[in-house]
Write a protein that holds these residues in place. Structure first.
Motif, PDB file in Angstrom:
ATOM      1  N   PHE A 159      88.521  49.414  43.219  1.00  0.00           N
ATOM      2  CA  PHE A 159      88.054  50.634  44.003  1.00  0.00           C
ATOM      3  C   PHE A 159      86.671  50.506  44.436  1.00  0.00           C
ATOM      4  O   PHE A 159      86.213  51.264  45.369  1.00  0.00           O
ATOM      5  CB  PHE A 159      88.477  51.856  42.878  1.00  0.00           C
ATOM      6  CG  PHE A 159      87.957  52.894  43.619  1.00  0.00           C
ATOM      7  CD1 PHE A 159      89.110  53.416  44.384  1.00  0.00           C
ATOM      8  CD2 PHE A 159      87.035  53.673  43.418  1.00  0.00           C
ATOM      9  CE1 PHE A 159      88.693  54.774  44.850  1.00  0.00           C
ATOM     10  CE2 PHE A 159      86.625  55.090  43.928  1.00  0.00           C
ATOM     11  CZ  PHE A 159      87.584  55.607  44.845  1.00  0.00           C
ATOM     12  N   LEU A 160      85.957  49.715  43.749  1.00  0.00           N
ATOM     13  CA  LEU A 160      84.348  49.673  44.193  1.00  0.00           C
ATOM     14  C   LEU A 160      84.303  49.336  45.532  1.00  0.00           C
ATOM     15  O   LEU A 160      83.316  49.496  46.381  1.00  0.00           O
ATOM     16  CB  LEU A 160      83.629  48.794  43.227  1.00  0.00           C
ATOM     17  CG  LEU A 160      83.581  49.117  41.961  1.00  0.00           C
ATOM     18  CD1 LEU A 160      82.616  48.283  41.120  1.00  0.00           C
ATOM     19  CD2 LEU A 160      82.827  50.617  41.721  1.00  0.00           C
ATOM     20  N   SER A 161      85.088  48.337  46.248  1.00  0.00           N
ATOM     21  CA  SER A 161      85.078  47.793  47.449  1.00  0.00           C
ATOM     22  C   SER A 161      85.128  48.950  48.395  1.00  0.00           C
ATOM     23  O   SER A 161      84.660  48.891  49.523  1.00  0.00           O
ATOM     24  CB  SER A 161      86.314  46.787  47.595  1.00  0.00           C
ATOM     25  OG  SER A 161      87.471  47.482  47.683  1.00  0.00           O
ATOM     26  N   ALA A 162      85.536  50.106  48.177  1.00  0.00           N
ATOM     27  CA  ALA A 162      85.651  51.302  49.016  1.00  0.00           C
ATOM     28  C   ALA A 162      84.314  51.682  49.663  1.00  0.00           C
ATOM     29  O   ALA A 162      83.995  52.238  50.688  1.00  0.00           O
ATOM     30  CB  ALA A 162      86.259  52.183  48.446  1.00  0.00           C
ATOM     31  N   PHE A 163      83.474  51.398  48.690  1.00  0.00           N
ATOM     32  CA  PHE A 163      82.025  51.944  49.181  1.00  0.00           C
ATOM     33  C   PHE A 163      81.283  50.909  49.941  1.00  0.00           C
ATOM     34  O   PHE A 163      80.269  51.117  50.357  1.00  0.00           O
ATOM     35  CB  PHE A 163      81.114  52.028  47.754  1.00  0.00           C
ATOM     36  CG  PHE A 163      81.273  53.425  47.229  1.00  0.00           C
ATOM     37  CD1 PHE A 163      80.794  54.337  47.723  1.00  0.00           C
ATOM     38  CD2 PHE A 163      82.092  53.649  46.219  1.00  0.00           C
ATOM     39  CE1 PHE A 163      80.529  55.700  47.012  1.00  0.00           C
ATOM     40  CE2 PHE A 163      82.331  54.860  45.551  1.00  0.00           C
ATOM     41  CZ  PHE A 163      81.629  55.805  46.038  1.00  0.00           C
ATOM     42  N   LEU A 164      81.842  49.786  50.424  1.00  0.00           N
ATOM     43  CA  LEU A 164      81.334  48.907  51.228  1.00  0.00           C
ATOM     44  C   LEU A 164      81.385  49.659  52.690  1.00  0.00           C
ATOM     45  O   LEU A 164      80.673  49.222  53.656  1.00  0.00           O
ATOM     46  CB  LEU A 164      82.117  47.675  51.190  1.00  0.00           C
ATOM     47  CG  LEU A 164      82.005  46.655  50.179  1.00  0.00           C
ATOM     48  CD1 LEU A 164      82.884  45.432  50.066  1.00  0.00           C
ATOM     49  CD2 LEU A 164      80.558  46.216  49.817  1.00  0.00           C
ATOM     50  N   VAL A 165      82.270  50.571  52.918  1.00  0.00           N
ATOM     51  CA  VAL A 165      82.694  51.083  54.238  1.00  0.00           C
ATOM     52  C   VAL A 165      82.419  52.478  54.094  1.00  0.00           C
ATOM     53  O   VAL A 165      82.475  53.259  55.161  1.00  0.00           O
ATOM     54  CB  VAL A 165      84.018  50.656  54.654  1.00  0.00           C
ATOM     55  CG1 VAL A 165      84.044  49.458  55.101  1.00  0.00           C
ATOM     56  CG2 VAL A 165      85.188  51.126  53.681  1.00  0.00           C
ATOM     57  N   SER A 166      82.090  53.223  52.788  1.00  0.00           N
ATOM     58  CA  SER A 166      82.296  54.660  52.614  1.00  0.00           C
ATOM     59  C   SER A 166      80.868  55.203  52.213  1.00  0.00           C
ATOM     60  O   SER A 166      80.169  54.450  51.460  1.00  0.00           O
ATOM     61  CB  SER A 166      83.263  55.188  51.713  1.00  0.00           C
ATOM     62  OG  SER A 166      84.558  54.432  52.053  1.00  0.00           O
ATOM     63  N   GLU A 167      80.528  56.347  52.925  1.00  0.00           N
ATOM     64  CA  GLU A 167      79.436  57.254  52.110  1.00  0.00           C
ATOM     65  C   GLU A 167      79.695  58.233  50.836  1.00  0.00           C
ATOM     66  O   GLU A 167      79.060  58.748  50.424  1.00  0.00           O
ATOM     67  CB  GLU A 167      78.569  57.907  53.327  1.00  0.00           C
ATOM     68  CG  GLU A 167      79.224  58.633  54.115  1.00  0.00           C
ATOM     69  CD  GLU A 167      78.420  59.303  55.242  1.00  0.00           C
ATOM     70  OE1 GLU A 167      78.898  60.539  55.634  1.00  0.00           O
ATOM     71  OE2 GLU A 167      77.424  58.490  55.613  1.00  0.00           O
ATOM     72  N   LYS A 168      81.088  58.628  51.001  1.00  0.00           N
ATOM     73  CA  LYS A 168      81.546  59.539  50.125  1.00  0.00           C
ATOM     74  C   LYS A 168      83.182  59.225  50.016  1.00  0.00           C
ATOM     75  O   LYS A 168      83.704  59.108  50.953  1.00  0.00           O
ATOM     76  CB  LYS A 168      81.212  61.198  50.716  1.00  0.00           C
ATOM     77  CG  LYS A 168      81.761  62.102  49.467  1.00  0.00           C
ATOM     78  CD  LYS A 168      81.516  63.366  50.075  1.00  0.00           C
ATOM     79  CE  LYS A 168      82.228  63.880  50.886  1.00  0.00           C
ATOM     80  NZ  LYS A 168      82.197  65.449  51.314  1.00  0.00           N
TER      81      LYS A 168
END
Length: 361
Positions: free
Chosen positions: A85-94
Protein backbone atom coordinates in the motif's frame (compact mmCIF):
# COMPACT_ATOMS: atom_id res chain seq x y z
CA UNK A 1 -4.46 -1.93 -4.89
CA UNK A 2 -6.05 -4.31 -7.37
CA UNK A 3 -4.14 -7.18 -5.75
CA UNK A 4 -5.64 -6.20 -2.41
CA UNK A 5 -9.10 -6.01 -3.97
CA UNK A 6 -8.74 -9.50 -5.46
CA UNK A 7 -7.71 -10.91 -2.08
CA UNK A 8 -10.62 -9.18 -0.34
CA UNK A 9 -13.04 -10.69 -2.86
CA UNK A 10 -11.53 -14.17 -2.56
CA UNK A 11 -11.73 -13.98 1.22
CA UNK A 12 -15.40 -13.02 1.13
CA UNK A 13 -16.04 -15.93 -1.23
CA UNK A 14 -14.89 -18.28 1.53
CA UNK A 15 -17.91 -17.28 3.60
CA UNK A 16 -20.52 -16.88 0.84
CA UNK A 17 -20.69 -19.26 -2.12
CA UNK A 18 -23.37 -17.09 -3.77
CA UNK A 19 -21.22 -13.96 -3.62
CA UNK A 20 -20.31 -12.31 -6.95
CA UNK A 21 -17.06 -10.28 -6.79
CA UNK A 22 -16.91 -6.79 -8.30
CA UNK A 23 -13.87 -4.55 -8.75
CA UNK A 24 -13.82 -1.15 -10.42
CA UNK A 25 -11.28 1.56 -11.25
CA UNK A 26 -12.49 5.07 -12.12
CA UNK A 27 -10.70 8.28 -13.17
CA UNK A 28 -12.14 11.76 -12.65
CA UNK A 29 -12.40 14.06 -15.66
CA UNK A 30 -9.01 15.72 -15.02
CA UNK A 31 -7.22 12.43 -14.27
CA UNK A 32 -6.12 13.83 -10.92
CA UNK A 33 -8.11 11.31 -8.86
CA UNK A 34 -8.29 7.52 -9.20
CA UNK A 35 -10.81 5.48 -7.21
CA UNK A 36 -10.48 1.72 -6.65
CA UNK A 37 -13.58 -0.05 -5.39
CA UNK A 38 -14.33 -3.67 -4.43
CA UNK A 39 -17.28 -5.39 -2.78
CA UNK A 40 -15.02 -7.77 -0.87
CA UNK A 41 -14.67 -8.54 2.82
CA UNK A 42 -14.02 -4.95 3.93
CA UNK A 43 -12.19 -3.95 7.11
CA UNK A 44 -13.38 -3.39 10.66
CA UNK A 45 -11.62 -1.45 13.42
CA UNK A 46 -9.76 -4.51 14.75
CA UNK A 47 -8.41 -5.38 11.30
CA UNK A 48 -7.27 -1.81 10.71
CA UNK A 49 -5.48 -1.59 14.06
CA UNK A 50 -3.86 -5.03 13.84
CA UNK A 51 -2.81 -5.09 10.19
CA UNK A 52 -3.48 -2.03 8.06
CA UNK A 53 -1.81 0.50 10.39
CA UNK A 54 1.23 -1.71 10.94
CA UNK A 55 3.69 -1.56 8.08
CA UNK A 56 5.25 -4.89 7.15
CA UNK A 57 2.41 -7.09 8.43
CA UNK A 58 0.14 -8.77 5.89
CA UNK A 59 -3.19 -10.21 7.02
CA UNK A 60 -3.08 -12.67 4.14
CA UNK A 61 0.16 -14.22 5.42
CA UNK A 62 -0.87 -14.19 9.09
CA UNK A 63 -1.97 -16.97 11.40
CA UNK A 64 -5.51 -15.57 11.31
CA UNK A 65 -5.96 -16.22 7.59
CA UNK A 66 -4.32 -19.63 7.85
CA UNK A 67 -6.86 -20.57 10.52
CA UNK A 68 -9.72 -19.31 8.34
CA UNK A 69 -8.43 -21.04 5.22
CA UNK A 70 -7.18 -24.32 6.70
CA UNK A 71 -9.95 -26.33 5.08
CA UNK A 72 -10.08 -24.35 1.83
CA UNK A 73 -6.64 -24.77 0.30
CA UNK A 74 -8.08 -24.08 -3.15
CA UNK A 75 -7.73 -20.35 -2.39
CA UNK A 76 -4.38 -18.63 -2.59
CA UNK A 77 -3.93 -14.99 -1.68
CA UNK A 78 -1.68 -12.54 -3.51
CA UNK A 79 -0.61 -10.10 -0.80
CA UNK A 80 2.57 -11.15 0.96
CA UNK A 81 4.51 -8.33 2.56
CA UNK A 82 2.05 -5.86 4.06
CA UNK A 83 3.87 -2.86 2.55
CA UNK A 84 2.44 -2.73 -0.96
CA UNK A 85 0.00 0.00 0.00
CA UNK A 86 2.95 2.33 0.62
CA UNK A 87 3.67 2.39 -3.11
CA UNK A 88 0.51 4.44 -3.61
CA UNK A 89 2.36 7.41 -2.09
CA UNK A 90 4.82 7.36 -4.98
CA UNK A 91 2.07 8.98 -7.06
CA UNK A 92 -0.35 10.38 -4.45
CA UNK A 93 -0.41 13.36 -2.13
CA UNK A 94 -3.49 12.13 -0.23
CA UNK A 95 -5.34 8.82 0.11
CA UNK A 96 -8.88 8.35 1.43
CA UNK A 97 -10.18 4.88 2.28
CA UNK A 98 -13.81 4.03 2.92
CA UNK A 99 -14.36 0.51 4.18
CA UNK A 100 -17.01 -1.56 5.88
CA UNK A 101 -17.17 -5.16 6.95
CA UNK A 102 -20.61 -6.80 7.13
CA UNK A 103 -22.29 -6.22 10.52
CA UNK A 104 -19.68 -3.57 11.45
CA UNK A 105 -19.85 0.22 11.14
CA UNK A 106 -18.07 1.76 8.18
CA UNK A 107 -14.85 3.71 8.58
CA UNK A 108 -13.16 6.52 6.66
CA UNK A 109 -9.35 6.72 6.85
CA UNK A 110 -7.56 9.80 5.49
CA UNK A 111 -3.79 9.68 5.01
CA UNK A 112 -1.80 12.74 3.95
CA UNK A 113 1.63 11.84 5.28
CA UNK A 114 3.12 8.52 6.35
CA UNK A 115 5.02 10.28 9.15
CA UNK A 116 1.85 11.82 10.55
CA UNK A 117 -1.27 10.41 12.23
CA UNK A 118 -3.92 8.68 10.16
CA UNK A 119 -7.34 10.31 10.50
CA UNK A 120 -9.92 7.57 11.20
CA UNK A 121 -13.62 8.40 11.47
CA UNK A 122 -16.96 6.63 11.22
CA UNK A 123 -18.38 6.52 7.70
CA UNK A 124 -21.93 7.58 6.81
CA UNK A 125 -24.57 4.92 7.41
CA UNK A 126 -25.01 4.31 3.69
CA UNK A 127 -21.36 3.20 3.30
CA UNK A 128 -21.42 0.05 1.16
CA UNK A 129 -19.73 -3.18 2.27
CA UNK A 130 -16.25 -3.58 0.83
CA UNK A 131 -13.44 -1.10 0.37
CA UNK A 132 -13.01 2.06 -1.68
CA UNK A 133 -9.56 3.64 -2.04
CA UNK A 134 -9.27 7.10 -3.59
CA UNK A 135 -5.86 8.42 -4.67
CA UNK A 136 -5.41 12.18 -5.05
CA UNK A 137 -2.52 12.20 -7.49
CA UNK A 138 0.52 14.43 -7.42
CA UNK A 139 0.82 16.84 -10.33
CA UNK A 140 2.71 15.19 -13.19
CA UNK A 141 6.21 16.46 -13.96
CA UNK A 142 5.63 16.14 -17.68
CA UNK A 143 2.63 17.03 -19.79
CA UNK A 144 1.46 13.79 -21.33
CA UNK A 145 -1.70 11.76 -21.62
CA UNK A 146 -1.74 10.30 -18.12
CA UNK A 147 -4.86 8.22 -18.70
CA UNK A 148 -3.20 6.29 -21.52
CA UNK A 149 -0.30 5.38 -19.23
CA UNK A 150 -2.55 4.06 -16.46
CA UNK A 151 -5.14 2.43 -18.70
CA UNK A 152 -2.53 0.85 -20.96
CA UNK A 153 -0.73 -0.54 -17.94
CA UNK A 154 -3.90 -2.09 -16.55
CA UNK A 155 -4.97 -3.55 -19.89
CA UNK A 156 -1.65 -5.35 -20.23
CA UNK A 157 -0.99 -6.37 -16.65
CA UNK A 158 -4.35 -7.61 -15.34
CA UNK A 159 -5.86 -9.08 -18.48
CA UNK A 160 -5.93 -12.66 -17.10
CA UNK A 161 -7.49 -11.89 -13.71
CA UNK A 162 -10.31 -14.30 -12.89
CA UNK A 163 -12.34 -11.37 -11.51
CA UNK A 164 -13.48 -8.75 -14.05
CA UNK A 165 -12.39 -5.17 -13.42
CA UNK A 166 -14.66 -2.36 -14.63
CA UNK A 167 -12.55 0.57 -15.81
CA UNK A 168 -14.10 4.02 -16.35
CA UNK A 169 -11.79 6.52 -18.02
CA UNK A 170 -11.77 10.32 -17.72
CA UNK A 171 -14.36 10.66 -20.48
CA UNK A 172 -16.80 8.29 -18.81
CA UNK A 173 -16.18 5.38 -21.18
CA UNK A 174 -16.36 1.94 -19.58
CA UNK A 175 -14.16 -1.05 -20.36
CA UNK A 176 -14.13 -4.50 -18.75
CA UNK A 177 -10.63 -5.78 -18.03
CA UNK A 178 -9.55 -9.24 -16.95
CA UNK A 179 -10.87 -12.69 -17.85
CA UNK A 180 -9.02 -12.64 -21.18
CA UNK A 181 -8.23 -15.94 -22.84
CA UNK A 182 -4.68 -17.08 -22.05
CA UNK A 183 -4.45 -19.36 -25.07
CA UNK A 184 -3.12 -18.00 -28.35
CA UNK A 185 -5.49 -17.33 -31.23
CA UNK A 186 -4.46 -19.30 -34.30
CA UNK A 187 -5.53 -18.77 -37.88
CA UNK A 188 -6.38 -22.35 -38.79
CA UNK A 189 -7.12 -21.43 -42.41
CA UNK A 190 -3.54 -20.43 -43.12
CA UNK A 191 -2.06 -23.52 -41.45
CA UNK A 192 0.89 -21.41 -40.28
CA UNK A 193 0.10 -20.97 -36.58
CA UNK A 194 0.86 -23.63 -33.99
CA UNK A 195 0.13 -23.59 -30.25
CA UNK A 196 0.81 -26.18 -27.56
CA UNK A 197 -0.71 -26.24 -24.06
CA UNK A 198 1.61 -26.77 -21.10
CA UNK A 199 0.70 -29.53 -18.66
CA UNK A 200 0.78 -27.95 -15.18
CA UNK A 201 -1.00 -29.41 -12.12
CA UNK A 202 -2.82 -26.16 -11.24
CA UNK A 203 -1.64 -23.51 -13.71
CA UNK A 204 -2.19 -22.86 -17.40
CA UNK A 205 0.32 -22.08 -20.10
CA UNK A 206 0.81 -22.11 -23.86
CA UNK A 207 3.63 -21.96 -26.38
CA UNK A 208 3.21 -20.41 -29.81
CA UNK A 209 5.15 -20.76 -33.05
CA UNK A 210 4.42 -19.24 -36.44
CA UNK A 211 5.71 -20.58 -39.75
CA UNK A 212 6.12 -19.17 -43.25
CA UNK A 213 4.13 -20.71 -46.06
CA UNK A 214 3.84 -20.05 -49.75
CA UNK A 215 1.06 -21.33 -51.97
CA UNK A 216 2.20 -24.96 -51.74
CA UNK A 217 4.08 -25.72 -48.54
CA UNK A 218 5.60 -24.51 -45.28
CA UNK A 219 9.17 -23.48 -46.00
CA UNK A 220 10.52 -21.79 -42.83
CA UNK A 221 9.92 -20.78 -39.23
CA UNK A 222 8.86 -17.21 -38.44
CA UNK A 223 11.09 -15.14 -36.17
CA UNK A 224 9.55 -14.02 -32.88
CA UNK A 225 10.80 -12.24 -29.79
CA UNK A 226 9.32 -11.92 -26.34
CA UNK A 227 10.18 -15.12 -24.52
CA UNK A 228 7.71 -16.34 -21.92
CA UNK A 229 5.33 -13.88 -20.22
CA UNK A 230 4.69 -15.00 -16.66
CA UNK A 231 1.55 -14.06 -14.75
CA UNK A 232 0.64 -15.09 -11.22
CA UNK A 233 -3.02 -15.14 -10.23
CA UNK A 234 -3.72 -13.33 -13.50
CA UNK A 235 -1.40 -10.38 -12.78
CA UNK A 236 1.74 -9.85 -14.87
CA UNK A 237 5.06 -10.48 -13.10
CA UNK A 238 7.87 -10.68 -15.64
CA UNK A 239 8.93 -11.68 -19.13
CA UNK A 240 11.93 -13.89 -19.80
CA UNK A 241 13.42 -16.03 -22.54
CA UNK A 242 15.63 -17.97 -20.11
CA UNK A 243 12.96 -20.65 -19.64
CA UNK A 244 13.00 -21.52 -23.34
CA UNK A 245 15.68 -23.75 -24.86
CA UNK A 246 18.41 -21.52 -26.27
CA UNK A 247 17.82 -22.72 -29.81
CA UNK A 248 14.11 -21.82 -29.64
CA UNK A 249 14.38 -18.26 -28.33
CA UNK A 250 14.34 -16.77 -31.84
CA UNK A 251 11.06 -18.44 -32.79
CA UNK A 252 8.91 -19.46 -29.82
CA UNK A 253 6.94 -17.33 -27.37
CA UNK A 254 4.82 -18.38 -24.41
CA UNK A 255 2.37 -17.35 -21.69
CA UNK A 256 2.04 -18.90 -18.25
CA UNK A 257 -0.40 -18.03 -15.49
CA UNK A 258 0.81 -19.58 -12.22
CA UNK A 259 -1.92 -20.46 -9.72
CA UNK A 260 -2.45 -22.79 -6.79
CA UNK A 261 0.45 -25.06 -5.89
CA UNK A 262 2.50 -23.90 -8.88
CA UNK A 263 2.84 -20.36 -7.51
CA UNK A 264 6.26 -18.98 -6.63
CA UNK A 265 7.69 -16.45 -4.24
CA UNK A 266 7.85 -12.94 -5.69
CA UNK A 267 10.10 -9.98 -5.03
CA UNK A 268 8.67 -7.11 -2.98
CA UNK A 269 7.90 -5.15 -6.15
CA UNK A 270 6.33 -8.25 -7.76
CA UNK A 271 8.60 -7.87 -10.80
CA UNK A 272 10.79 -10.91 -10.15
CA UNK A 273 10.16 -14.56 -9.36
CA UNK A 274 12.27 -16.43 -6.82
CA UNK A 275 12.27 -20.01 -8.09
CA UNK A 276 13.35 -22.81 -5.85
CA UNK A 277 15.61 -25.30 -7.62
CA UNK A 278 12.78 -27.80 -7.78
CA UNK A 279 10.28 -25.28 -9.16
CA UNK A 280 12.73 -24.09 -11.79
CA UNK A 281 13.46 -27.62 -13.00
CA UNK A 282 9.76 -28.46 -13.03
CA UNK A 283 8.75 -25.46 -15.13
CA UNK A 284 11.65 -25.92 -17.56
CA UNK A 285 10.74 -29.58 -18.05
CA UNK A 286 7.06 -28.69 -18.58
CA UNK A 287 8.07 -26.15 -21.22
CA UNK A 288 10.34 -28.65 -22.97
CA UNK A 289 7.54 -31.21 -23.11
CA UNK A 290 5.41 -28.48 -24.67
CA UNK A 291 8.23 -27.81 -27.14
CA UNK A 292 8.10 -31.47 -28.19
CA UNK A 293 4.36 -31.15 -28.88
CA UNK A 294 4.90 -27.90 -30.79
CA UNK A 295 7.70 -29.33 -32.95
CA UNK A 296 5.68 -32.43 -33.73
CA UNK A 297 2.72 -30.30 -34.85
CA UNK A 298 4.90 -28.30 -37.22
CA UNK A 299 6.62 -31.43 -38.50
CA UNK A 300 3.35 -33.24 -39.22
CA UNK A 301 1.80 -30.24 -40.98
CA UNK A 302 4.91 -29.42 -43.01
CA UNK A 303 5.64 -32.97 -44.21
CA UNK A 304 2.01 -33.55 -45.16
CA UNK A 305 2.40 -30.84 -47.82
CA UNK A 306 5.36 -32.73 -49.39
CA UNK A 307 7.90 -29.92 -49.61
CA UNK A 308 11.07 -30.28 -51.69
CA UNK A 309 13.84 -32.35 -50.10
CA UNK A 310 16.06 -29.33 -49.31
CA UNK A 311 13.14 -27.49 -47.63
CA UNK A 312 12.28 -30.58 -45.62
CA UNK A 313 15.88 -30.94 -44.42
CA UNK A 314 16.04 -27.25 -43.50
CA UNK A 315 12.85 -27.39 -41.42
CA UNK A 316 13.84 -30.58 -39.63
CA UNK A 317 17.30 -29.23 -38.83
CA UNK A 318 15.79 -25.99 -37.52
CA UNK A 319 13.35 -27.84 -35.26
CA UNK A 320 16.16 -30.09 -34.00
CA UNK A 321 18.04 -27.00 -32.79
CA UNK A 322 15.26 -26.59 -30.20
CA UNK A 323 16.42 -29.75 -28.42
CA UNK A 324 19.83 -29.88 -26.81
CA UNK A 325 20.49 -33.50 -25.82
CA UNK A 326 21.76 -32.25 -22.45
CA UNK A 327 18.28 -30.92 -21.62
CA UNK A 328 15.91 -33.66 -22.73
CA UNK A 329 15.08 -36.88 -20.94
CA UNK A 330 13.93 -40.26 -22.22
CA UNK A 331 10.25 -39.32 -22.29
CA UNK A 332 10.89 -36.20 -24.37
CA UNK A 333 13.18 -38.16 -26.70
CA UNK A 334 10.64 -40.93 -27.27
CA UNK A 335 7.87 -38.42 -28.00
CA UNK A 336 9.88 -36.48 -30.58
CA UNK A 337 8.98 -37.03 -34.23
CA UNK A 338 11.40 -39.47 -35.82
CA UNK A 339 13.15 -37.04 -38.25
CA UNK A 340 13.99 -34.63 -35.41
CA UNK A 341 14.81 -37.45 -33.01
CA UNK A 342 17.31 -38.91 -35.47
CA UNK A 343 19.21 -35.61 -35.64
CA UNK A 344 19.26 -35.25 -31.84
CA UNK A 345 20.60 -38.81 -31.55
CA UNK A 346 23.28 -38.18 -34.18
CA UNK A 347 24.45 -35.04 -32.40
CA UNK A 348 24.71 -37.01 -29.17
CA UNK A 349 26.72 -39.81 -30.85
CA UNK A 350 29.04 -37.24 -32.44
CA UNK A 351 29.55 -35.59 -29.04
CA UNK A 352 30.39 -38.93 -27.42
CA UNK A 353 32.76 -39.91 -30.22
CA UNK A 354 34.67 -36.63 -30.10
CA UNK A 355 34.82 -36.26 -26.32
CA UNK A 356 34.97 -39.78 -24.91
CA UNK A 357 36.14 -42.27 -27.51
CA UNK A 358 39.80 -41.75 -26.58
CA UNK A 359 39.06 -42.83 -22.99
CA UNK A 360 37.81 -46.27 -24.20
CA UNK A 361 34.64 -45.80 -22.14
Amino acid sequence: LIQNAVDACNLKKLFDDAYRPEISVAFNDTISIITFRDNGIGMDRQWIEKYFLKIGISFYQSGDIKAINRNRIDFNFISQFGIGFLSAFLVSEKIVIKTRKNSSPGLVITITNLQDYFDVRFAPEDCAAGTEVTLYLKAPKNNYCRSLEYIGYLQINIRYLNIPVTLRDHEGRTTILGQARLAYDCDERSGCDFAAPLDFPDSKGYLFLKTKRDADYIHALESARGGVSIFQDGIFVTQTDALLPEGARQNVVGRINLTGKDKCELSMDRNRIFWTGRQHQHIKRTIRLGMVDLANQVLTAALALRPPAHTRRSLVNHLAIFFDFNEIDDEMYRRLGRPVRNIVAKRFRDFVRVNFAHTLK
